[in-house]
Design a protein around this motif. Structure first.
Motif, PDB file in Angstrom:
ATOM      1  N   ASP A  54       0.865  -1.180   0.000  1.00 12.27           N
ATOM      2  CA  ASP A  54       0.000   0.000   0.000  1.00 12.27           C
ATOM      3  C   ASP A  54       0.899   1.227   0.000  1.00 12.27           C
ATOM      4  OD1 ASP A  54      -2.182   1.680   0.149  1.00 12.27           O
ATOM      5  OD2 ASP A  54      -2.429   1.457   2.317  1.00 12.27           O
ATOM      6  N   THR A  57       0.185   5.152   2.608  1.00 13.70           N
ATOM      7  CA  THR A  57      -0.934   4.568   3.349  1.00 13.70           C
ATOM      8  C   THR A  57      -1.633   5.540   4.281  1.00 13.70           C
ATOM      9  OG1 THR A  57      -1.593   2.588   4.596  1.00 13.70           O
ATOM     10  CG2 THR A  57       0.401   3.739   5.336  1.00 13.70           C
ATOM     11  N   LEU A  63      -6.146   0.490   4.425  1.00 17.36           N
ATOM     12  CA  LEU A  63      -5.610  -0.871   4.340  1.00 17.36           C
ATOM     13  C   LEU A  63      -6.138  -1.741   5.469  1.00 17.36           C
ATOM     14  CD1 LEU A  63      -3.679  -2.824   2.900  1.00 17.36           C
ATOM     15  CD2 LEU A  63      -1.846  -1.973   4.376  1.00 17.36           C
ATOM     16  N   ALA A  75       3.542  -1.403   3.694  1.00 15.62           N
ATOM     17  CA  ALA A  75       2.968  -0.090   3.404  1.00 15.62           C
ATOM     18  C   ALA A  75       4.056   0.961   3.544  1.00 15.62           C
ATOM     19  CB  ALA A  75       1.812   0.220   4.347  1.00 15.62           C
TER      20      ALA A  75
END
Length: 254
Positions: A54, A57, A63, A75
């Motif tokens: 991700d 983030t 997420l 992330a």
């Protein structure tokens, strides 16, 4: 009882801005949601992936909303308060959070992930996205589109040039993705209604989404804030329009 300008602004200035939790706006501002339901669709893709990243983030909230995360989930985030918030939220889910500036190369090896996701990245770095995706991997994201919330921007900064309004255009993003070697398999755009019901909501929005009016402070833009407060009081909610697009791109097999 009607609250004064000073009371509303003082409250908004005291609210923490880290993370991407927008629950403070409940009852004070609204934004229509895109028809595709990004968080749900992202969760479906995560459930079928064995590795995912991700990008940008935020505080990790989007997420973390997924019911299942792949065994290998990472992330990135560049703002230190958000890094700490995302770490606390995602580590219990088995995801690692890496502090990395948004304009830096992604701190992972080539072909490291089968899925890369992102919600509202500041800038999609297509060559880096393509590099960390393995062949057959997918980038799935929701981006902010052109001239998003420009009614707000132009109230504070005045009319913006056409070149500014054209940035983040879906056609440009398609070209950027394809130039990086990705195949765009889905690209959808929508313009969505926003309403600000009091000046405190505007202040909190501009403190949280800092790129809208760079260098925003209440004192610097007090005149514009007072005029907008009077307008909302007299006419009702201040209406703006956000711009969003859904992007799904795939790295072809060699």
């Amino acid at each position: 009882m009607t609250r004064t300008f000073e009371e509303l602004v003082a409250e908004a200035e005291a609210v923490p801005t880290e993370g991407w939790d927008f629950s403070w706006f409940d009852g004070r501002a609204t934004e229509q949601r895109p028809s595709w339901g990004y968080a749900r669709a992202m969760g479906e893709r995560l459930a079928g992936a064995d590795s995912a990243l991700d990008v940008q983030t935020g505080g990790g909230e989007v997420l973390a909303s997924a019911r299942r995360l792949p065994p290998l989930t990472a992330a990135t985030e560049g703002w230190p308060p958000n890094v700490a918030r995302a770490t606390a939220l995602l580590h219990p889910r088995g995801a690692v959070v890496v502090a990395s500036p948004e304009d830096a190369p992604l701190p992972f090896g080539d072909a490291a992930f089968g899925l890369v996701v992102s919600r509202h990245p500041v800038t999609p770095h297509w060559t880096e996205i393509a590099r960390v995706l393995r062949p057959g991997g997918t980038y799935f994201a929701q981006h902010v589109g052109p001239a998003s919330a420009y009614e707000v921007v132009e109230h504070f900064l005045g009319p913006q040039p056409g070149s500014s309004r054209a940035t983040r255009h879906p056609d440009r993003e398609r070209a950027g993705a394809e130039a990086a070697g990705l195949e765009v398999v889905d690209l959808r755009a929508e313009r969505l209604r926003m309403e600000f019901h009091d000046i405190g909501a505007v202040v909190h929005f501009l403190r949280k989404v800092v790129w809208m009016v760079p260098g925003f402070t209440v004192e610097r833009y007090r005149h514009q804030l007072v005029s907008l407060h009077e307008r909302i009081t007299a006419e009702g909610p201040f209406v703006a329009h956000s711009s969003r697009h859904l992007v799904e791109a795939r790295r072809p097999h060699a």
